[in-house]
Design a protein around this motif. Structure first.
Motif, PDB file in Angstrom:
ATOM      1  N   LEU A   1      10.918  64.989  46.429  1.00 36.51           N
ATOM      2  CA  LEU A   1      10.445  65.388  47.746  1.00 36.51           C
ATOM      3  C   LEU A   1       9.862  64.222  48.535  1.00 36.51           C
ATOM      4  N   THR A   2       9.539  63.115  47.854  1.00 42.45           N
ATOM      5  CA  THR A   2       8.913  61.974  48.529  1.00 42.45           C
ATOM      6  C   THR A   2       9.951  61.120  49.251  1.00 42.45           C
ATOM      7  N   LEU A   3       9.484  60.309  50.187  1.00 37.74           N
ATOM      8  CA  LEU A   3      10.387  59.481  50.983  1.00 37.74           C
ATOM      9  C   LEU A   3      11.076  58.421  50.144  1.00 37.74           C
ATOM     10  N   TRP A   4      10.288  57.727  49.305  1.00 42.60           N
ATOM     11  CA  TRP A   4      10.835  56.633  48.500  1.00 42.60           C
ATOM     12  C   TRP A   4      11.065  57.027  47.045  1.00 42.60           C
ATOM     13  N   LYS A   5      11.006  58.317  46.758  1.00 47.22           N
ATOM     14  CA  LYS A   5      11.253  58.833  45.402  1.00 47.22           C
ATOM     15  C   LYS A   5      10.341  58.158  44.378  1.00 47.22           C
ATOM     16  N   LYS A   6       9.087  57.992  44.774  1.00 41.99           N
ATOM     17  CA  LYS A   6       8.110  57.370  43.889  1.00 41.99           C
ATOM     18  C   LYS A   6       6.724  57.891  44.236  1.00 41.99           C
ATOM     19  N   ALA A   7       5.782  57.714  43.294  1.00 44.53           N
ATOM     20  CA  ALA A   7       4.399  58.124  43.540  1.00 44.53           C
ATOM     21  C   ALA A   7       3.489  57.452  42.534  1.00 44.53           C
ATOM     22  N   SER A   8       2.218  57.365  42.873  1.00 44.53           N
ATOM     23  CA  SER A   8       1.220  56.836  41.951  1.00 44.53           C
ATOM     24  C   SER A   8       0.984  57.830  40.821  1.00 44.53           C
ATOM     25  N   ILE A   9       0.964  57.342  39.592  1.00 45.73           N
ATOM     26  CA  ILE A   9       0.736  58.218  38.438  1.00 45.73           C
ATOM     27  C   ILE A   9      -0.666  58.810  38.488  1.00 45.73           C
ATOM     28  N   VAL A  10      -1.615  58.031  38.985  1.00 44.39           N
ATOM     29  CA  VAL A  10      -2.987  58.533  39.105  1.00 44.39           C
ATOM     30  C   VAL A  10      -3.037  59.716  40.074  1.00 44.39           C
ATOM     31  N   LYS A  11      -2.338  59.601  41.200  1.00 43.87           N
ATOM     32  CA  LYS A  11      -2.337  60.688  42.177  1.00 43.87           C
ATOM     33  C   LYS A  11      -1.637  61.922  41.625  1.00 43.87           C
ATOM     34  N   LEU A  12      -0.556  61.712  40.899  1.00 39.26           N
ATOM     35  CA  LEU A  12       0.120  62.857  40.272  1.00 39.26           C
ATOM     36  C   LEU A  12      -0.807  63.541  39.274  1.00 39.26           C
ATOM     37  N   GLY A  13      -1.611  62.728  38.575  1.00 38.49           N
ATOM     38  CA  GLY A  13      -2.557  63.279  37.608  1.00 38.49           C
ATOM     39  C   GLY A  13      -3.610  64.169  38.247  1.00 38.49           C
ATOM     40  N   HIS A  14      -3.893  63.952  39.535  1.00 38.20           N
ATOM     41  CA  HIS A  14      -4.861  64.794  40.231  1.00 38.20           C
ATOM     42  C   HIS A  14      -4.343  66.217  40.413  1.00 38.20           C
TER      43      HIS A  14
ATOM     44  N   PHE B   1      12.783  58.242  34.443  1.00 40.68           N
ATOM     45  CA  PHE B   1      11.688  57.650  35.206  1.00 40.68           C
ATOM     46  C   PHE B   1      11.563  56.156  34.910  1.00 40.68           C
ATOM     47  N   TYR B   2      11.113  55.432  35.911  1.00 38.06           N
ATOM     48  CA  TYR B   2      10.778  54.019  35.725  1.00 38.06           C
ATOM     49  C   TYR B   2       9.305  53.848  36.055  1.00 38.06           C
ATOM     50  N   VAL B   3       8.540  53.321  35.123  1.00 38.40           N
ATOM     51  CA  VAL B   3       7.104  53.129  35.306  1.00 38.40           C
ATOM     52  C   VAL B   3       6.821  51.646  35.519  1.00 38.40           C
ATOM     53  N   SER B   4       6.094  51.337  36.585  1.00 35.70           N
ATOM     54  CA  SER B   4       5.753  49.954  36.921  1.00 35.70           C
ATOM     55  C   SER B   4       4.260  49.833  37.160  1.00 35.70           C
ATOM     56  N   ASN B   5       3.713  48.663  36.853  1.00 38.51           N
ATOM     57  CA  ASN B   5       2.301  48.402  37.146  1.00 38.51           C
ATOM     58  C   ASN B   5       2.159  47.307  38.200  1.00 38.51           C
ATOM     59  N   LYS B   6       3.119  47.256  39.114  1.00 45.32           N
ATOM     60  CA  LYS B   6       3.082  46.254  40.177  1.00 45.32           C
ATOM     61  C   LYS B   6       1.839  46.461  41.031  1.00 45.32           C
ATOM     62  N   TYR B   7       1.203  45.376  41.428  1.00 48.78           N
ATOM     63  CA  TYR B   7      -0.037  45.397  42.198  1.00 48.78           C
ATOM     64  C   TYR B   7      -1.165  46.083  41.426  1.00 48.78           C
TER      65      TYR B   7
ATOM     66  N   ILE C   1      -1.148  48.850  40.099  1.00 50.70           N
ATOM     67  CA  ILE C   1      -1.132  50.286  40.377  1.00 50.70           C
ATOM     68  C   ILE C   1       0.052  50.872  39.628  1.00 50.70           C
ATOM     69  N   TYR C   2      -0.216  51.791  38.712  1.00 49.77           N
ATOM     70  CA  TYR C   2       0.874  52.378  37.940  1.00 49.77           C
ATOM     71  C   TYR C   2       1.630  53.386  38.800  1.00 49.77           C
ATOM     72  N   THR C   3       2.919  53.116  38.971  1.00 49.49           N
ATOM     73  CA  THR C   3       3.782  53.913  39.832  1.00 49.49           C
ATOM     74  C   THR C   3       4.973  54.408  39.033  1.00 49.49           C
TER      75      THR C   3
END
Length: 432
Positions: free
Chosen positions: A274-287, A309-315, A317-319
């Motif tokens: 549903l997201t624009l870039w097909k990605k989201a912060s894992i922390v925000k999803l955890g909320h 899924f692809y998990v990255s810690n770029k910047y 921030i786990y995405t």
């Protein structure tokens, strides 16, 4: 003497408690490890290049006459995680911002080309109203009680493309679908509730893809090289479990079962779709753990399925990102809002490249006037930079290349040049 030294320094062999702490620390880092994909890392870089300037744009638009004193903007730099002088930053992007000197102070407003993009973005938002309705309805339909706190939705509103006034523009406009509930009477307790269940919305992306391909059984796609043998084996085993729609009642499923895991993977997959870039912060999803009945250790669930899924810690921030939504570093399908935002990124880069070229030529001229011999290497660098600027706008996406902007030493040099002062660069500073 030896006995006293040993007593002071403590035992040589680590205690059992220390060994347990080290083991826990190792497991914690292992849980977050995933082999990096250069293309997807590059996609994440491009998505963030314009974050700071987009925030500055929004600040300017909220000011009277859409013009802000530089002194006022300087005070907001801390909230943008930036250091240095705001005036120097704005001059880096002449295509985006116009700086004037009136009334004994510098002021800034958006350039004509930037204002044109702002108007285009607003026009696209108005045409996307049905898409916003669908996304909000789907989000509520996946929740346990068919209602979600407004503050939590606000955490994902940028990802979903919602306008800032979506509560008025969408929720209040469609009382047949949504309503605002505030049982606690506080602003923090305000929730949006689904009033009407529309079966047309209760179809997941996975199910739509299965219908298009003529498959009767919805399945996830695995976007991994065939050399990842073990990961493919685990995916095929996981694929044998029947698909469970995130819009179905999950209370009949047993916690910790394979069926429940399938449902959880499907729900995260749908939210990301549903997201624009097909990605989201894992922390925000955890909320949204309570609203979507997700597991406590969401990161473990995501890392168990690297083909989806692809998990990255770029910047730092786990995405989490949907692999199937990308071909290389490009989105397979771009939302109209993404297209507009990419135009903003291109405009920003255009000004940055113009600034870099002008700065390079000015420095060379200064050295000539001082009689400093101009090394052939400097001329080649300037010519190469002009050539690269003409061919590509991805100069800032060089984190996987030696000397790229996201290399720590290169970032220090970049910020020193950027602000033209002696302010030291901090690793937590946002880099566009």
């Amino acid at each position: 003497m030896l006995t006293r030294l040993t007593h002071r320094r403590g035992p040589v062999i680590p205690s059992l408690q220390k060994l347990r702490c080290l083991s826990l620390l190792h497991r914690t880092f292992s849980l977050w490890s995933m082999k990096k994909d250069p293309d997807l890392e590059s996609a994440l870089s491009r998505n963030r290049r314009w974050i700071v300037n987009n925030q500055i744009k929004n600040i300017i638009l909220r000011y009277p006459n859409q013009e802000i004193p530089i002194a006022s903007l300087q005070k907001k730099f801390k909230t943008l995680d930036l250091k240095g002088k705001a005036l120097n930053w704005l001059r880096k992007y002449p295509s985006c911002f116009d700086v004037t000197f009136t009334g004994n102070e510098h002021r800034c407003h958006l350039s004509k080309r930037m204002m044109s993009l702002v108007e285009e973005e607003e026009s696209v938002r108005e045409s996307q109203e049905n898409a916003f309705i669908c996304r909000l309805a789907k989000l509520l339909m996946m929740s346990v009680n068919k209602r979600i706190n407004v503050l939590k939705i606000n955490e994902l509103k940028r990802n979903l493309g919602f306008p800032d006034d979506y509560v008025i523009r969408i929720v209040a406009k469609y009382p047949n679908l949504f309503r605002v509930v505030n049982e606690g009477g506080r602003r923090s307790s305000m929730e949006i509730e689904l009033v009407h269940w529309d079966p047309e919305f209760a179809v997941s992306t996975v199910e739509i893809a299965a219908r298009r391909s003529g498959n009767t059984r919805p399945t996830f796609s695995c976007s991994l090289p065939f050399s990842w043998v073990k990961s493919w084996e685990r995916f095929r085993e996981f694929d044998l479990v029947p698909y469970f729609s995130p819009y179905m009642d999950h209370r009949e499923l047993v916690e910790g079962s394979k069926e429940m895991e399938k449902r959880n993977v499907g729900l995260v997959h749908e939210v990301l779709s549903l997201t624009l870039w097909k990605k989201a912060s894992i922390v925000k999803l955890g909320h949204f753990r309570r609203e979507f009945a997700l597991p406590d250790r969401l990161n473990v669930l995501l890392l168990k399925h690297p083909g989806i899924f692809y998990v990255s810690n770029k910047y730092q921030i786990y995405t989490v990102l949907l692999r199937e939504a990308y071909v290389g570093s490009e989105l397979v399908e771009k939302d109209p809002l993404v297209v507009v935002k990419e135009k903003f990124g291109e405009l920003m880069q255009e000004g940055l490249h113009e600034y870099n070229q002008r700065r390079c030529l000015i420095n060379m001229e200064k050295r000539r006037k001082k009689g400093v011999p101009l090394a052939r290497v400097d001329e080649v660098k300037c010519k190469r930079r002009r050539s690269e600027n003409a061919d590509s706008d991805d100069d800032e996406d060089g984190d996987n290349k030696p000397g790229g902007l996201f290399d720590p030493e290169e970032r220090k040099r970049f910020y020193k040049v950027l602000f033209d002062d002696d302010t030291s660069w901090n690793s937590e500073t946002v880099c566009v």
